[in-house]
Design an enzyme around this catalytic site. Structure first.
Site, PDB file in Angstrom:
ATOM      1  N   SER A 260       0.624  -1.490  -0.171  1.00 46.82           N
ATOM      2  CA  SER A 260      -0.012   0.369  -0.094  1.00 46.82           C
ATOM      3  C   SER A 260       0.902   1.148   0.228  1.00 46.82           C
ATOM      4  O   SER A 260       1.703   0.929   0.461  1.00 46.82           O
ATOM      5  CB  SER A 260      -0.694   0.077   1.830  1.00 46.82           C
ATOM      6  OG  SER A 260      -0.171   0.461   2.785  1.00 46.82           O
ATOM      7  N   LYS A 261       0.109   2.480  -0.255  1.00 41.63           N
ATOM      8  CA  LYS A 261       0.883   3.913  -0.454  1.00 41.63           C
ATOM      9  C   LYS A 261       1.620   4.038   1.248  1.00 41.63           C
ATOM     10  O   LYS A 261       2.938   4.817   0.946  1.00 41.63           O
ATOM     11  CB  LYS A 261      -0.051   4.909  -0.675  1.00 41.63           C
ATOM     12  CG  LYS A 261      -0.613   4.199  -2.211  1.00 41.63           C
ATOM     13  CD  LYS A 261      -1.506   6.132  -2.396  1.00 41.63           C
ATOM     14  CE  LYS A 261      -2.234   5.705  -4.047  1.00 41.63           C
ATOM     15  NZ  LYS A 261      -2.443   6.721  -4.563  1.00 41.63           N
ATOM     16  N   ARG A 262       1.527   3.606   1.843  1.00 39.53           N
ATOM     17  CA  ARG A 262       2.161   3.801   3.773  1.00 39.53           C
ATOM     18  C   ARG A 262       2.944   2.618   4.087  1.00 39.53           C
ATOM     19  O   ARG A 262       3.194   3.015   4.638  1.00 39.53           O
ATOM     20  CB  ARG A 262       0.890   3.455   4.480  1.00 39.53           C
ATOM     21  CG  ARG A 262      -0.511   4.382   4.413  1.00 39.53           C
ATOM     22  CD  ARG A 262      -0.246   5.512   5.799  1.00 39.53           C
ATOM     23  NE  ARG A 262      -1.694   6.684   5.092  1.00 39.53           N
ATOM     24  CZ  ARG A 262      -1.166   8.081   5.381  1.00 39.53           C
ATOM     25  NH1 ARG A 262       0.530   8.594   5.382  1.00 39.53           N
ATOM     26  NH2 ARG A 262      -1.667   8.880   4.691  1.00 39.53           N
TER      27      ARG A 262
END
Ligand code: GLU
Length: 507
Positions: A260-262
């Site tokens: 994910s982006k995180r």
């Protein structure tokens, strides 16, 4: 027919590396087959539009060296390539679907939909606007023709929803997954168009793929659930559908779920090609470019996340990847991201570059540290430390002493190497080194070794003390090579200072 493929990002933020891989596979497929790759910006969802995101996408591909043949920023015969600029053309298509019985106007207000949701929840069900519920709703299937016209003319808010035929198996032929079948009774009547004049992703995507003569849709697996609707839309319009290929997910390093982006900054690697500073929150997310990766390494690493040439070959230029690429060799299973692998690729690509090619990358690193230097000197230093670099940004750590004389000396190394009387010994050693004008590495080396032997000195202590004077620590490349690069005069200055500092403290 030469294939036409597209990369169609929505400018909702920075581009995830999964998106970069999608674009890369589209590029490789197009190039391999003498096809065309276009860049279409899908910005119909104004609520998710983020300023700067489109420019970011363009800059990312410029940095990566993946060129588009047509599209936003380039032009071409099928433009405009930004969907917001095509707004007016979608309406007739939505109307055509309604007229042909493939879609209907729905006037349900948010409150009405909410009530339906709550009602379903109370029965432990989830509300879906579909073949089972559409006849209980407020739409052109349930209202009279007159009522529908009145509402449309009055300017009531509406959406156009797709009307799936009842109990029909929909077949999606996917080049990677084979045949995927789903029954229409399970699917919700997706919104295609809204009364604000904007199509949704689904309608705009299909209309544009058709008008832009796209032959293959190569995109991430997250779009597979939309594929049955897309197949049906082609059918409804009477258009030939492109071929579909849904790429496997990029997984977290431990294989547990989608990358994910995180994850990036949490796990110590970037998930974006370039650094991104969120325009609203000001939050910074790291990028491959700023983290000192070479674009060639990023491309090679990404190409192998979900595809391989069928053997163990790992190092492949964009050209070689293009030659070897085929959709058949894309795997169905998700691909785990590996930081070690990314690092390894980057190290290898740094080794493939000459000092001349690497110098432009290092100049900003030096600048950041307030250093400007002669380009030839820089290239000599690069040659000496290159094999120690995993990232461009490692350069300063590995080479700073070539640009700034040490002011401190690693106390542990001093204690271990710089014994009583070392200053006098190094003065003699230095004189020997200075006696060869111009400096001669081999002769200087031999003379110093002879001196050490003649005086029965400890070689490790003498050489490492001299190294300490030059570097400030017990590290760095081969001593006499390093002296040649740093320069005899500078070594003399550093030695005098080291003697003064180290022995000054002692006396
Ligand atoms: N706009 C979609 C995205 O953001 C495109 C999906 C597709 O390729 O159809 O990924």
């Amino acid at each position: 027919m030469n294939p036409r493929v597209r990369f169609a990002p929505s400018p909702t933020g920075p581009l995830h590396i999964g998106g970069v891989r999608t674009a890369l596979y589209n590029y490789l497929f197009a190039k391999k087959n003498n096809g065309t790759l276009l860049l279409r910006i899908e910005d119909t969802d104004q609520t998710r539009f983020v300023p700067g995101a489109e420019q970011y996408i363009i800059e990312a591909f410029q940095w990566l060296g993946i060129p588009f043949d047509e599209g936003v920023g380039i032009g071409g015969d099928y433009g405009p390539y930004r969907q917001s600029e095509r707004k007016a053309l979608y309406k007739p298509y939505a109307e055509q679907l309604v007229a042909d019985g493939w879609a209907y106007y729905a006037f349900d207000t948010p409150e009405m939909l909410d009530a339906k949701r709550k009602e379903a929840e109370s029965q432990k069900k989830t509300f879906q606007y579909d073949v089972h519920t559409r006849m209980q709703m407020c739409n052109s299937l349930t209202l009279s023709e007159e009522e529908v016209q009145t509402r449309l003319q009055r300017g009531d808010a509406f959406v156009v929803r797709f009307k799936y035929p009842e109990n029909t198996d929909i077949h999606v032929h996917d080049l990677i997954r084979g045949e995927v079948v789903i029954n229409s009774n399970l699917l919700d009547d997706k919104v295609l168009y809204k009364s604000d004049g904007m199509p949704t992703y689904h309608l705009a995507n299909i209309v544009d793929d058709h008008l832009m003569k796209i032959t293959h849709v190569i995109r991430g697996e997250e779009w597979l659930p939309s594929a049955p609707l897309h197949v049906m839309l082609y059918k409804a319009f009477g258009w030939e559908a492109p071929q579909f290929a849904h790429l496997p997910l990029l997984l977290k390093p431990d294989g547990n779920g989608k990358l994910s982006k995180r994850d990036g900054d949490r796990l110590g690697f970037p998930v974006f090609p370039l650094q991104w500073i969120d325009p609203k929150s000001g939050e910074t997310s790291s990028g491959y470019r700023e983290s000192g990766y070479l674009p060639e390494a990023v491309i090679n690493m990404l190409a192998l996340l979900g595809w391989n040439p069928g053997n163990d070959q790992e190092m492949m230029s964009l050209e070689t990847l293009t030659e070897l690429f085929s959709i058949e060799k894309i795997s169905k299973a998700g691909a785990k991201f590996s930081l070690d692998k990314a690092k390894w690729f980057n190290h290898e690509y740094i080794q493939l570059k000459s000092a001349e090619e690497l110098a432009p990358y290092m100049i900003p690193v030096l600048k950041k540290n307030g250093v400007e230097c002669d380009i030839h000197y820089l290239q000599n230093v690069i040659d000496l430390v290159k094999d120690r670099l995993n990232f461009i940004n490692d350069f300063w750590d590995q080479a700073c002493y070539f640009f700034v004389a040490p002011t401190e000396y690693d106390p542990q190394a001093v204690k271990k190497r710089w014994k009583e009387g070392m200053g006098d010994i190094l003065q003699e050693v230095m004189k020997l080194i200075e006696s060869f004008v111009p400096y001669d590495q081999q002769k200087a080396h031999d003379a110093v070794m002879q001196y050490i032997a003649d005086h029965e000195l400890n070689m490790g202590q003498v050489l490492n003390s001299l190294r300490l004077a030059i570097v400030g620590a017990a590290r760095g490349p081969e001593l006499f090579t390093m002296i040649g690069v740093v320069g005899v005069q500078e070594v003399r200055n550093r030695l005098d200072k080291a003697i003064q500092t180290i022995e000054g403290v002692r006396s």
